[in-house]
Design a protein around this motif. Structure first.
Motif, PDB file in Angstrom:
ATOM      1  N   HIS A 182     117.731  28.351  -4.171  1.00  0.00           N
ATOM      2  CA  HIS A 182     116.755  29.097  -4.734  1.00  0.00           C
ATOM      3  C   HIS A 182     115.711  28.473  -5.563  1.00  0.00           C
ATOM      4  O   HIS A 182     116.093  27.865  -6.624  1.00  0.00           O
ATOM      5  CB  HIS A 182     116.960  30.346  -5.388  1.00  0.00           C
ATOM      6  N   LEU A 183     114.450  28.330  -5.247  1.00  0.00           N
ATOM      7  CA  LEU A 183     113.501  27.791  -6.124  1.00  0.00           C
ATOM      8  C   LEU A 183     112.228  28.661  -6.740  1.00  0.00           C
ATOM      9  O   LEU A 183     111.483  28.991  -5.836  1.00  0.00           O
ATOM     10  CB  LEU A 183     112.871  26.516  -5.364  1.00  0.00           C
ATOM     11  N   PRO A 184     112.392  29.221  -7.785  1.00  0.00           N
ATOM     12  CA  PRO A 184     111.454  30.222  -8.202  1.00  0.00           C
ATOM     13  C   PRO A 184     109.963  29.577  -8.504  1.00  0.00           C
ATOM     14  O   PRO A 184     110.142  28.694  -9.030  1.00  0.00           O
ATOM     15  CB  PRO A 184     112.178  31.184  -9.293  1.00  0.00           C
ATOM     16  N   PHE A 185     109.025  30.292  -8.259  1.00  0.00           N
ATOM     17  CA  PHE A 185     107.695  29.726  -9.097  1.00  0.00           C
ATOM     18  C   PHE A 185     107.163  31.022  -9.631  1.00  0.00           C
ATOM     19  O   PHE A 185     107.880  32.027  -9.963  1.00  0.00           O
ATOM     20  CB  PHE A 185     106.715  29.484  -7.630  1.00  0.00           C
ATOM     21  N   GLN A 186     106.036  30.758 -10.228  1.00  0.00           N
ATOM     22  CA  GLN A 186     105.188  31.819 -11.058  1.00  0.00           C
ATOM     23  C   GLN A 186     104.018  32.191 -10.213  1.00  0.00           C
ATOM     24  O   GLN A 186     102.990  31.601 -10.009  1.00  0.00           O
ATOM     25  CB  GLN A 186     104.832  31.279 -12.450  1.00  0.00           C
TER      26      GLN A 186
ATOM     27  N   GLY B 140     122.440  38.031  -7.557  1.00  0.00           N
ATOM     28  CA  GLY B 140     123.044  37.105  -8.711  1.00  0.00           C
ATOM     29  C   GLY B 140     122.292  37.738  -9.885  1.00  0.00           C
ATOM     30  O   GLY B 140     122.574  36.816 -10.922  1.00  0.00           O
TER      31      GLY B 140
ATOM     32  N   PRO C 291     112.242  35.312 -10.380  1.00  0.00           N
ATOM     33  CA  PRO C 291     113.379  35.874 -10.363  1.00  0.00           C
ATOM     34  C   PRO C 291     113.243  37.291 -10.123  1.00  0.00           C
ATOM     35  O   PRO C 291     112.576  37.717 -11.108  1.00  0.00           O
ATOM     36  CB  PRO C 291     114.161  35.432 -11.398  1.00  0.00           C
TER      37      PRO C 291
END
Lengths: 153, 315, 497
Positions: free
Chosen positions: B178-182, B314, B155
């Motif tokens: 939305h799909l956040p990854f590391q 957002g 994010p």
């Protein structure tokens, strides 16, 4: 025996209180996430903290019922000195650099572990941190934190 | 010994601060706010020898990783502005993170020295994706709201903002997930596997896989991709139409003007040096030098403009 | 791949190639064996040198240092109960008890053979099966990864020596510690209480070094003074004889396989593999009852798996351009710097380089055996110094090591606090390995759980109904939990009858 058992109860009680306090703290804040559980920052931590509290309670009950003892401490002075030295040392590096606190730490720690010869203590306390500083700060060019007096150590 | 005394006397006579005269009298630390071996770190290590040569002193790179770069920036902000500690901060560390996190630094915490690099960001899909243009995407998303997923490396990261700029600019952001990854690695893997349909990053990263760019957030089309339209061309309006992953050197606020001038000059020489150009060529870095004043204005402008992006995301 | 091998071997056995491989491996072993100094610091030290080298030597140096340091970490784990890296935490569980029994040399022998076997097999797998494995990795989406991590969490039970409740409690605390800092989905700050130093969360290594190494120093300070370090009879590595291997080869094979498979999956890593393999060994090994008391199978499970991961992690790195773990990420960045674009086309564009990397990895693992034995013989006298010098040096080295992980003195505070915390808990019979498992697996568990919920629109059952791999892993996890309990129940009934 009784003192040892109460030490265990005390530790578990402290763990339980910390868990409950942290759990309570998750309700005071507001976050931007929506209604979906996946979008709530505290969704996962609350599960974990709930589990923590439950397990701490179970361990506490076990400890009270079983009352098993813990290993006795051979010398309160020694463990006290070493523990304090480690905590102070970990703090001091940020302010005084690596070298000076390391020397002081070794000067305190070595006698605590039973080295009596002052010459040996002093030699070790200066040589080992000195070698590390020489290697990292001046040999490899990736400096350890330096003191307020000079950038050399 | 005698010359030293002489120069000190001379410095006093010219009423210049002695610091600027002798600067640098000890090694200068360039702080990379990410781990050793990462993109930022390697860029800085590529720059360091040329910077050292230009300034006539020792320069070393240190790493202070964590918190998307905010830990290093927060720490540097609290340092004395003596010119011996400079941070290399990207657009996200310097303009995005301080506006979404409660960090102890903001737009006024710095003396910008120079910008070093800037690459436009692109939105791309897998090579076997049915989408050929942004029009296809808008149509498909409108037909199946909540169905399509865009990924990011976390994010508030550049990858996140790229997708937000694209989809918010076209008015379809609310109809997507939305799909956040590391990190970019796992996200790119999911793009290849098909669990996410869209991802955004710079040209260098896009070339790592079989991906098709749909739009580039640049003022003009890219040399290597003449067929890929700019964001303005597909109907994304300012300030969302241009997005660059830029980075530059910052010192803590209140740095002495003379020291700042010395550092700026060294930076200019280093960035424009032949050696650094070679490095940039092989590593895919897009050099973009800006001097102190220009960079300061650009930085403040970006700080403001990115507010729109942050609101859209957002965050 | 095979046809590029001659050219690749020419690179490896040139002067620079041999020098890089031998020196890198030696440096890695030495640095890894120092308590507190782990792979991260070892790689950070050699990184500047790689910038001036050619492509293949640069990557080989990184690989050699990394593989050497992982092996070296097992030396510190076995001899002084202080793993330098999370991946050797599982090695402590049986390695240290074995060393305490006076079999330090043999324990290191098991670790050496298992490491070499794990590394060599993974190198062969890498050379022949990289494309197939890469395709397999793509089958593992967030939901499948979640199920795998869930399975990994069941190891907490099997590494809980003493009390299962305390083990679970330590594991839960570990998971909680990993949630401090930025939220992975929204970026919101959690449990930081306004402290920016905590925005990055607690550093895993700082906590691991604290609860293992520093708490060990404190525990020794609390006990009676010994004139020498406890493990005086260490005189170098002693390799296990063929007879000792009887009944243990199956466990070795399984551990290597687990390490390979987990290494291929991006975002998991060596520590996860070591723990899952250890748990599997404890479930299925013929010697399972002796686990935790100095059982060679325990050392083999952990070491074979964590070394096999290195090879496995190279698969997605080279075949897909996706780093499998932290060290392969550094390698990718280094490749980029040398003008090479990692990705699916790399194997076709630059087969010699790929072959050199894979074959070099094989050679490095061959080197581990003689170099490991030689170095441990040289290092043996160091372990015979008085406890006072050893303990003081450990604290100093830990401070150096943790400082360089993130260049932040705050991590030293975390390390000190973790040391005191670990000391207090260990006195009360808490095992520390579960805490490390919780901290290692916690972030991935939360991230993949929430990613899965986003993908399934908030339906947890859909994790298993729509994903056969996840379903299988979920069932295995339940079995892994249930079997020891049933077995314990049966044993109790037999005992009372």
């Amino acid at each position: 025996m009784r003192a040892a058992a109460s030490e265990r109860v005390l530790v578990l009680l402290a763990l339980l209180i910390v868990a409950v306090a942290l759990f309570a703290s998750t309700f005071g804040q507001t976050f931007s996430g929506g209604g979906d559980v996946a979008q709530q920052p505290m969704f996962f931590p609350r599960i974990v903290l709930g589990l923590w509290a439950a397990l701490a309670l179970a361990a506490l009950v076990q400890a009270v019922l079983a009352g098993e003892g813990v290993a006795p401490i051979a010398s309160w002075t020694r463990i006290g000195v070493v523990l304090l030295a480690i905590v102070v040392y970990a703090n001091a590096i940020a302010w005084e650099g690596f070298f000076v606190p390391s020397v002081v730490f070794a000067l305190v720690c070595l006698p605590a572990f039973g080295i009596r010869n002052p010459l040996v203590v002093a030699a070790f306390a200066v040589a080992v941190p000195g070698a590390l500083v020489a290697l990292f700060n001046h040999g490899l060019g990736m400096p350890l934190p330096t003191s307020r007096f000079t950038y050399l150590f | 010994m005698r010359t030293q005394t002489l120069s000190v006397l001379l410095g006093a006579a010219l009423a210049l601060p002695a610091a600027a005269q002798d600067f640098p009298e000890r090694p200068i630390n360039l702080v990379a706010p990410f781990n050793a071996g990462g993109g930022t770190d390697l860029l800085l290590r590529g720059l360091a020898p040329h910077f050292a040569e230009a300034i006539g002193g020792d320069v070393f790179v240190s790493n202070m990783a964590g918190g998307s770069g905010t830990v290093a920036a927060s720490a540097l902000q609290g340092q004395r502005p003596d010119g011996y500690q400079l941070g290399y901060f990207s657009v996200t560390v310097s303009t995005i993170q301080p506006q979404i996190k409660n960090v102890p630094y903001g737009v006024d915490s710095w003396t910008p020295i120079c910008s070093v690099a800037a690459s436009p960001s692109m939105l791309f899909v897998n090579a076997d994706s049915p989408f050929q243009t942004m029009d296809d995407v808008v149509e498909a998303v409108n037909a199946a709201p909540g169905e399509y997923v865009y990924g990011s490396s976390g994010p508030g990261a550049m990858t996140h903002l790229t997708t937000v700029a694209a989809f918010a600019g076209l008015g379809i952001l609310d109809k997507m997930k939305h799909l956040p990854f590391q990190g970019s690695g796992p996200a790119i893997k999911e793009l290849t596997a098909g669990n996410i349909q869209f991802f955004g990053d710079t040209e260098v990263l896009m070339q790592r896989g079989d991906f098709r760019p749909l739009v580039v957030f640049n003022s003009e089309r890219l040399e290597n991709y003449p067929d890929v339209p700019t964001a303005t061309e597909v109907g994304i309006e300012a300030p969302l139409n241009e997005l660059y992953l830029w980075g530059g050197l910052f010192a803590p606020a209140g740095l002495d003007e003379d020291l700042a001038d010395i550092l700026e000059e060294a930076c200019e020489v280093a960035v424009n040096s032949e050696g650094f150009a070679e490095f940039a060529e092989s590593s895919g870095t897009v050099i973009r030098y800006r001097g102190r004043e220009e960079f300061d204005a650009f930085f403040r402008d970006q700080y403001e403009a990115n507010q729109v992006l942050i609101d859209a995301a957002g965050l | 791949m095979i046809e590029s091998l001659p050219a690749a071997l020419a690179i490896l056995f040139g002067l620079e190639g041999i020098l890089v491989l031998v020196l890198g491996t030696v440096l890695g072993i030495v640095l890894g064996a120092m308590p507190g100094i782990g792979s991260t610091v070892a790689v950070a030290i050699v990184l500047p040198f790689t910038l001036t080298m050619g492509q293949a030597p640069a990557i080989l140096l990184l690989l050699a240092v990394y593989a050497g340091s992982v092996y070296g970490g097992s030396i510190a784990a076995i001899l002084i109960n202080t793993p330098g890296t999370p991946q050797s935490a599982a090695t402590c569980l049986d390695g240290y008890p074995m060393a305490q029994r006076g079999e330090a040399g043999l324990a290191l022998g098991w670790a050496t053979v298992a490491s070499v076997a794990g590394g060599l097999v993974s190198a062969v797998v890498l050379i022949f099966l990289a494309p197939q494995l890469a395709a397999f990795a793509l089958e593992f989406g967030p939901i499948e990864t979640f199920a795998l991590i869930l399975l990994g969490m069941t190891c907490i039970v099997s590494v809980s020596t003493g009390s299962v409740v305390k083990g679970l409690l330590a594991g839960t605390i570990g998971i909680f510690l990993s949630t401090v800092g930025g939220d992975p989905i929204l970026g919101e700050m959690r449990f930081t209480f306004g402290q920016w130093q905590l925005f990055a969360g607690f550093n895993l290594l700082a906590v691991v070094i604290g609860v293992f190494a520093l708490s060990e120093v404190l525990i020794r300070a609390a006990g009676p003074i010994t004139r020498v370090s406890e493990l005086i009879d260490f005189r170098g590595v002693r390799l296990p004889t063929r007879a000792m291997w009887r009944g243990r080869l199956g466990n070795l094979g399984k551990s290597v396989a687990i390490g390979n498979v987990i290494g291929v999956l991006p975002g998991t890593g060596a520590a996860t593999a070591a723990f899952i393999s250890y748990a599997e060994g404890r479930r299925s090994s013929p010697n399972r009852d002796a686990f935790g008391t100095g059982e060679p199978d325990g050392i083999v499970s952990s070491e074979a798996a964590n070394n096999a991961v290195t090879g496995g992690a190279l698969v997605p790195t080279m075949a897909l351009g996706i780093p499998g773990d932290a060290i392969t990420a550094v390698m990718l960045a280094t490749l980029t710097l040398h003008g090479i674009t990692p990705g699916p086309r790399l194997v076709e564009d630059d087969p010699v380089l790929i072959a050199a990397i894979f074959a070099g990895f094989f050679v490095i693992n061959l080197l581990l055996l003689p170099l490991g034995m030689l170095l441990s013989r040289v290092a043996a006298p160091i372990l015979r110094v008085r406890e006072a010098f050893m303990m003081t040096a450990i604290v100093l080295l830990c401070a150096v090591g943790i400082y360089f992980v993130r260049g932040n003195t705050f991590d030293l505070l975390v390390m000190g606090a973790a040391g005191v915390f670990g000391f207090v808990l260990r006195r009360q019979g808490f095992p520390m390995a579960p805490l490390v498992i919780g901290m290692v697996l916690g972030p991935t568990l939360e991230l993949t759980l929430r990613q899965g919920l986003i993908l399934t629109d908030g339906s947890f059952p859909a994790f298993f109904t729509g994903h056969p791999i996840a379903l299988v892993l979920g069932i295995v996890a339940v079995v892994a939990l249930a079997v020891p309990m049933v077995r314990a129940g049966l044993a109790r009934r037999r005992g009372t009858a």
